[in-house]
Design an enzyme around this catalytic site. Structure first.
Site, PDB file in Angstrom:
ATOM      1  N   SER A 123       0.899  -0.928   0.039  1.00 14.09           N
ATOM      2  CA  SER A 123       0.045  -0.033  -0.080  1.00 14.09           C
ATOM      3  C   SER A 123       0.837   1.274  -0.148  1.00 14.09           C
ATOM      4  O   SER A 123       1.972   1.139   0.432  1.00 14.09           O
ATOM      5  CB  SER A 123      -0.814  -0.090   1.101  1.00 14.09           C
ATOM      6  OG  SER A 123      -1.547   1.228   1.457  1.00 14.09           O
TER       7      SER A 123
ATOM      8  N   TYR B 194      -1.479  -0.590  10.518  1.00 17.92           N
ATOM      9  CA  TYR B 194      -1.691  -0.984   8.972  1.00 17.92           C
ATOM     10  C   TYR B 194      -0.527  -0.326   8.151  1.00 17.92           C
ATOM     11  O   TYR B 194       0.261  -1.018   7.320  1.00 17.92           O
ATOM     12  CB  TYR B 194      -2.941  -0.298   8.437  1.00 17.92           C
ATOM     13  CG  TYR B 194      -3.353  -0.499   7.093  1.00 17.92           C
ATOM     14  CD1 TYR B 194      -3.734  -1.772   6.698  1.00 17.92           C
ATOM     15  CD2 TYR B 194      -3.010   0.401   6.110  1.00 17.92           C
ATOM     16  CE1 TYR B 194      -3.950  -1.946   5.340  1.00 17.92           C
ATOM     17  CE2 TYR B 194      -3.237   0.093   4.661  1.00 17.92           C
ATOM     18  CZ  TYR B 194      -3.667  -1.018   4.407  1.00 17.92           C
ATOM     19  OH  TYR B 194      -3.923  -1.170   2.973  1.00 17.92           O
TER      20      TYR B 194
END
Length: 261
Positions: free
Chosen positions: A148, A164
């Site tokens: 990501s 995350y």
């Protein structure tokens, strides 16, 4: 070799984790359209059933396995299911992931472990299992890890995503390290780093901040859609990308190019 031939996946077998919806389903459709047989994993059988029906309507051969990959003892069985059904695994897309929002100072232990278990631990264990049982002995394979752009930098104070971001940064260097180790086996290991795409995981963020506001951070002034990962997935999964390994490709409308702006 023609470009069509380079991108052709006829006869190849792919696993896509977290493949029942969102970007996982998008990538599965792309692989299948180019000829691959596609095995999908996800936790919920009903969602897998719907996704299998969608792939089969498109003429794609599909196998589904309901499994929670954060329960690591399920991983050998997932791999066995695909090997027994179709034989060697050519392509692995490590897409399954989750998130948990909380300020770093109050972040629950359980939440940290939950995010890390699926986002990085399961990726490694699945790569190891597929590698040892299929790719290394055959000296051939394509691995696509889903990172990501959140793994490329920190966040502003209004985005409480410490686990995350950390997990996705781990995916970035895991990808590079594995590419270095397994290149001698003719295994390509790369990662896609999506920006903002509509999904169940990002639904809350989009509702809170707004799609237009999020799009405004991208030079292309848009967020991702249902087609934007397909081309890059095929590049990394096919012979078109045979000389690419250890690379992290942001698919983000240009956000990462101006992230400090």
């Amino acid at each position: 070799m023609s470009v069509r031939k380079l991108l052709d996946l006829t006869g190849k077998t792919a696993i896509v984790t977290g493949g029942s919806r969102g970007i996982g389903l998008q990538m599965a459709l792309a692989l299948g359209e180019m000829g691959a047989r596609v095995a999908l994993t996800a936790r919920k059988k009903n969602e897998l059933d719907e996704s299998r029906a969608e792939l089969e309507r498109a003429g794609i051969e599909c196998h589904t396995i309901a499994s929670d990959l954060s329960q690591f003892d399920t991983i050998p069985g997932v791999v066995s299911s695909v090997l027994e059904r179709w034989g060697p695994i050519d392509i692995l897309v490590n897409n399954a992931g989750n998130s948990w929002g909380a300020p770093a100072e109050d972040y629950p232990d359980e939440a940290w472990r939950k995010v890390m278990s699926l986002n990085i631990d399961a990726q490694f264990f699945l790569c190891r299992e597929v590698g040892k049982r299929s790719m290394l002995p055959r000296r051939s394979g394509k691995i696509i890890n889903i990172a990501s752009i959140a793994g490329l930098a920190g966040n502003s104070a209004d985005m409480s995503m410490v686990a995350y971001n950390t997990s996705k940064a781990a995916v970035v260097n895991f990808t590079r390290t594995l590419a270095g180790e397994w290149g001698k086996y003719n295994i390509n290991v790369n990662a896609l780093a999506p920006g903002m795409f509509p999904s169940k995981m990002t639904k809350g963020t989009i509702a809170r901040i707004g799609a237009e506001s999020l799009a405004g951070h991208a030079p292309l002034l848009r967020i991702g859609d249902d087609d934007d990962l397909k081309g890059a997935t095929l590049l990394f999964a096919s012979q078109a990308g045979k000389h690419i390994t250890g690379q992290i490709l942001p698919i983000d409308g240009g956000v990462s190019a101006v992230i400090a702006a």
